[in-house]
Scaffold this motif. Sequence first.
Motif, PDB file in Angstrom:
ATOM      1  N   ASP A 127      40.120  24.912  52.219  1.00  0.00           N
ATOM      2  CA  ASP A 127      39.476  25.932  52.840  1.00  0.00           C
ATOM      3  C   ASP A 127      38.832  27.687  52.356  1.00  0.00           C
ATOM      4  OD1 ASP A 127      38.599  27.956  54.695  1.00  0.00           O
ATOM      5  OD2 ASP A 127      40.282  27.825  56.218  1.00  0.00           O
ATOM      6  N   LEU A 128      37.954  27.878  52.098  1.00  0.00           N
ATOM      7  CA  LEU A 128      37.272  29.104  51.454  1.00  0.00           C
ATOM      8  C   LEU A 128      37.243  30.149  52.168  1.00  0.00           C
ATOM      9  CD1 LEU A 128      35.560  27.206  48.415  1.00  0.00           C
ATOM     10  CD2 LEU A 128      38.351  27.648  47.997  1.00  0.00           C
ATOM     11  N   THR A 129      37.199  30.009  53.694  1.00  0.00           N
ATOM     12  CA  THR A 129      36.876  30.639  54.115  1.00  0.00           C
ATOM     13  C   THR A 129      37.048  32.478  54.198  1.00  0.00           C
ATOM     14  OG1 THR A 129      37.095  29.767  55.748  1.00  0.00           O
ATOM     15  CG2 THR A 129      36.373  31.602  57.162  1.00  0.00           C
ATOM     16  N   ASP A 130      38.000  32.706  53.713  1.00  0.00           N
ATOM     17  CA  ASP A 130      38.550  34.120  52.924  1.00  0.00           C
ATOM     18  C   ASP A 130      38.702  34.749  51.752  1.00  0.00           C
ATOM     19  OD1 ASP A 130      40.984  32.941  52.791  1.00  0.00           O
ATOM     20  OD2 ASP A 130      41.869  34.227  53.983  1.00  0.00           O
ATOM     21  N   CYS A 131      38.363  33.945  51.017  1.00  0.00           N
ATOM     22  CA  CYS A 131      38.402  34.071  49.327  1.00  0.00           C
ATOM     23  C   CYS A 131      37.765  34.450  48.403  1.00  0.00           C
ATOM     24  CB  CYS A 131      38.688  32.291  48.982  1.00  0.00           C
ATOM     25  SG  CYS A 131      40.859  31.545  49.835  1.00  0.00           S
ATOM     26  N   HIS A 132      38.257  35.079  47.434  1.00  0.00           N
ATOM     27  CA  HIS A 132      36.550  35.280  46.354  1.00  0.00           C
ATOM     28  C   HIS A 132      37.262  34.132  45.506  1.00  0.00           C
ATOM     29  CE1 HIS A 132      35.485  39.146  48.152  1.00  0.00           C
ATOM     30  NE2 HIS A 132      37.175  39.065  48.377  1.00  0.00           N
ATOM     31  N   VAL A 133      35.730  33.468  44.759  1.00  0.00           N
ATOM     32  CA  VAL A 133      36.341  32.360  44.117  1.00  0.00           C
ATOM     33  C   VAL A 133      35.416  32.681  43.279  1.00  0.00           C
ATOM     34  CG1 VAL A 133      34.958  30.081  43.557  1.00  0.00           C
ATOM     35  CG2 VAL A 133      35.864  30.360  45.658  1.00  0.00           C
ATOM     36  N   ILE A 134      36.367  32.256  41.785  1.00  0.00           N
ATOM     37  CA  ILE A 134      35.946  32.592  40.360  1.00  0.00           C
ATOM     38  C   ILE A 134      35.728  31.325  39.268  1.00  0.00           C
ATOM     39  CG2 ILE A 134      36.509  33.685  37.702  1.00  0.00           C
ATOM     40  CD1 ILE A 134      38.921  34.976  40.531  1.00  0.00           C
ATOM     41  N   GLU A 135      34.127  30.617  39.001  1.00  0.00           N
ATOM     42  CA  GLU A 135      34.082  30.100  38.415  1.00  0.00           C
ATOM     43  C   GLU A 135      33.734  30.553  37.146  1.00  0.00           C
ATOM     44  OE1 GLU A 135      29.695  28.036  39.365  1.00  0.00           O
ATOM     45  OE2 GLU A 135      30.822  25.790  38.338  1.00  0.00           O
ATOM     46  N   VAL A 136      34.321  29.374  36.490  1.00  0.00           N
ATOM     47  CA  VAL A 136      34.530  29.590  34.985  1.00  0.00           C
ATOM     48  C   VAL A 136      33.248  28.351  34.405  1.00  0.00           C
ATOM     49  CG1 VAL A 136      35.557  29.777  32.495  1.00  0.00           C
ATOM     50  CG2 VAL A 136      36.628  30.881  34.559  1.00  0.00           C
ATOM     51  N   GLY A 137      32.388  29.831  33.255  1.00  0.00           N
ATOM     52  CA  GLY A 137      31.417  28.266  32.751  1.00  0.00           C
ATOM     53  C   GLY A 137      30.485  27.831  34.234  1.00  0.00           C
ATOM     54  N   PRO A 190      41.680  38.089  37.143  1.00  0.00           N
ATOM     55  CA  PRO A 190      42.072  39.010  37.861  1.00  0.00           C
ATOM     56  C   PRO A 190      41.712  40.414  38.459  1.00  0.00           C
ATOM     57  CG  PRO A 190      44.089  38.439  37.210  1.00  0.00           C
ATOM     58  CD  PRO A 190      43.139  37.918  36.077  1.00  0.00           C
ATOM     59  N   ALA A 191      41.443  41.108  37.402  1.00  0.00           N
ATOM     60  CA  ALA A 191      40.545  42.426  37.651  1.00  0.00           C
ATOM     61  C   ALA A 191      39.409  42.180  37.891  1.00  0.00           C
ATOM     62  CB  ALA A 191      40.878  43.573  35.880  1.00  0.00           C
ATOM     63  N   LEU A 192      38.484  40.876  38.096  1.00  0.00           N
ATOM     64  CA  LEU A 192      36.720  40.806  38.490  1.00  0.00           C
ATOM     65  C   LEU A 192      37.230  40.901  39.989  1.00  0.00           C
ATOM     66  CD1 LEU A 192      36.006  37.652  35.983  1.00  0.00           C
ATOM     67  CD2 LEU A 192      35.218  40.226  35.929  1.00  0.00           C
ATOM     68  N   THR A 193      37.367  40.683  40.584  1.00  0.00           N
ATOM     69  CA  THR A 193      37.357  40.475  41.918  1.00  0.00           C
ATOM     70  C   THR A 193      39.031  40.861  43.046  1.00  0.00           C
ATOM     71  OG1 THR A 193      36.441  38.664  44.001  1.00  0.00           O
ATOM     72  CG2 THR A 193      37.131  38.241  42.302  1.00  0.00           C
ATOM     73  N   SER A 194      38.957  41.075  44.315  1.00  0.00           N
ATOM     74  CA  SER A 194      40.025  41.560  44.767  1.00  0.00           C
ATOM     75  C   SER A 194      41.157  39.556  45.102  1.00  0.00           C
ATOM     76  CB  SER A 194      39.877  42.396  46.319  1.00  0.00           C
ATOM     77  OG  SER A 194      38.486  41.766  46.534  1.00  0.00           O
ATOM     78  N   ALA A 195      41.802  40.113  45.537  1.00  0.00           N
ATOM     79  CA  ALA A 195      42.423  38.964  46.611  1.00  0.00           C
ATOM     80  C   ALA A 195      42.457  38.857  47.690  1.00  0.00           C
ATOM     81  CB  ALA A 195      44.310  39.040  46.147  1.00  0.00           C
ATOM     82  N   ARG A 223      47.031  30.815  30.594  1.00  0.00           N
ATOM     83  CA  ARG A 223      46.366  32.007  30.676  1.00  0.00           C
ATOM     84  C   ARG A 223      46.638  32.513  31.861  1.00  0.00           C
ATOM     85  NH1 ARG A 223      42.483  35.960  27.445  1.00  0.00           N
ATOM     86  NH2 ARG A 223      43.980  34.338  25.860  1.00  0.00           N
ATOM     87  N   TRP A 224      45.657  31.614  33.102  1.00  0.00           N
ATOM     88  CA  TRP A 224      46.409  31.959  34.367  1.00  0.00           C
ATOM     89  C   TRP A 224      47.862  31.100  34.707  1.00  0.00           C
ATOM     90  CZ3 TRP A 224      40.873  28.202  34.061  1.00  0.00           C
ATOM     91  CH2 TRP A 224      39.950  29.567  33.938  1.00  0.00           C
ATOM     92  N   LEU A 225      47.830  30.563  34.765  1.00  0.00           N
ATOM     93  CA  LEU A 225      49.925  29.880  34.790  1.00  0.00           C
ATOM     94  C   LEU A 225      50.682  31.524  34.421  1.00  0.00           C
ATOM     95  CD1 LEU A 225      50.165  26.175  33.764  1.00  0.00           C
ATOM     96  CD2 LEU A 225      49.940  27.046  36.155  1.00  0.00           C
ATOM     97  N   ARG A 226      50.356  31.749  33.215  1.00  0.00           N
ATOM     98  CA  ARG A 226      51.112  33.200  33.222  1.00  0.00           C
ATOM     99  C   ARG A 226      51.023  34.777  34.179  1.00  0.00           C
ATOM    100  NH1 ARG A 226      52.465  35.420  28.308  1.00  0.00           N
ATOM    101  NH2 ARG A 226      52.657  33.692  27.137  1.00  0.00           N
ATOM    102  N   GLU A 227      49.895  34.338  35.234  1.00  0.00           N
ATOM    103  CA  GLU A 227      49.761  35.190  36.280  1.00  0.00           C
ATOM    104  C   GLU A 227      49.440  34.710  37.076  1.00  0.00           C
ATOM    105  OE1 GLU A 227      46.212  37.160  33.501  1.00  0.00           O
ATOM    106  OE2 GLU A 227      44.674  35.256  34.899  1.00  0.00           O
ATOM    107  N   ILE A 228      50.206  33.286  37.698  1.00  0.00           N
ATOM    108  CA  ILE A 228      49.957  32.345  38.748  1.00  0.00           C
ATOM    109  C   ILE A 228      49.882  33.332  40.504  1.00  0.00           C
ATOM    110  CG2 ILE A 228      52.545  31.720  38.917  1.00  0.00           C
ATOM    111  CD1 ILE A 228      48.931  29.769  39.447  1.00  0.00           C
ATOM    112  N   ALA A 249      48.398  35.946  40.782  1.00  0.00           N
ATOM    113  CA  ALA A 249      46.753  36.358  41.308  1.00  0.00           C
ATOM    114  C   ALA A 249      46.452  35.408  42.632  1.00  0.00           C
ATOM    115  CB  ALA A 249      46.448  36.978  39.824  1.00  0.00           C
ATOM    116  N   TYR A 250      46.142  34.604  42.142  1.00  0.00           N
ATOM    117  CA  TYR A 250      45.880  32.896  43.221  1.00  0.00           C
ATOM    118  C   TYR A 250      46.165  32.374  44.291  1.00  0.00           C
ATOM    119  CZ  TYR A 250      43.839  33.621  38.443  1.00  0.00           C
ATOM    120  OH  TYR A 250      42.963  34.063  36.670  1.00  0.00           O
ATOM    121  N   ARG A 251      45.183  32.046  44.737  1.00  0.00           N
ATOM    122  CA  ARG A 251      46.144  30.986  45.902  1.00  0.00           C
ATOM    123  C   ARG A 251      45.737  29.386  44.881  1.00  0.00           C
ATOM    124  NH1 ARG A 251      43.488  31.894  51.561  1.00  0.00           N
ATOM    125  NH2 ARG A 251      44.597  33.833  52.027  1.00  0.00           N
TER     126      ARG A 251
END
Length: 274
Positions: free
Chosen positions: A44-54, A109-114, A133-138, A140-142
């Motif tokens: 469910d992405l309803t209330d999410c800010h999605v980041i797509e790399v590439g 994580p600085a690109l968008t809010s949670a 890198r993303w695991l290191r700041e896990i 920050a992500y849902r």
Amino acid sequence: MTPPDLPPLRDVIRKHALTARKSLGQHFLLDLNLTKRIVRTAGDLTDCHVIEVGPGPGGLTRALLNSPALTVTVVEKDDRCLAVMEDLKTAYGDRLRIVAADALETDIPALTSAPRKIVANLPYNVGTPLFLRWLREIDAYRGLTLMFQTEVAQRLTAQPQTKAYGRLSVITQWLCEVHSAFNLSKDAFTPPPKVASTVSNLAPLPAPLAPVPFEAMETVTATAFGQRRKMLRTSLKSLDLDLAALEIDPTARAEELSIMDFCQLARALVESRA
Ligand code: SAM
């Protein structure tokens, strides 16, 4: 919302002379049923800010924009793909945010809010460093829904006593619930890569399996698996830990240790350096 009428991806590729560059790990997904399936895997992405790399030519980006995600932020370093994204922005408006950057040098994580989710068909050449890198700041992500080479995806879910079990398995499972959602053959991509791919879905655990610093987990896993065929008394010698006191068999090999064993080693390392 009805999706806007967009040209087929092959026309987009032609218009922007988007011949795939190996140096950028470019293998595009042009089957919109597959890109939709990846988005469904992300839940469910309803209330999410999605980041797509590439985002490349934007097949997955379109599927994300057709989902209920609040915003979709793309991070891309190829100017030709950025031009494709500008065309998509004309169609979809401000829900699409375009970041022209190298993802390896971007504070995601600085690109968008949670709440944030990353959904990406990663460039293979930088997939593992980005993921670490993303695991290191896990926190920050849902969630993370990521396409990897199948061999890498197998490492994420691998269990002790198997060949695939290693540093990536331990650190991933210490922090996340992970499963392989589905496999894609090489032919699903344009151009086809040399190996098959797998979509992995990762949900951060409410708390890591044990509270130890990331750096300590990195050090013990890199040291132990750096010489995976050696007994721990040899492979971990440089860390100078009392394995017997931790009830870890010094004659065992790295692949025999559980994730909790590695957490114990990491804790002992922190204490020994305090
Ligand atoms: N998402 C698209 C798809 O599924 O068709 C393209 C995926 S392709 C495997 C990888 C994409 O990552 C390409 O668009 C490439 O230009 C981009 N890329 C490669 N290295 C990158 C980096 N360091 N930072 C940001 N984007 C990168």
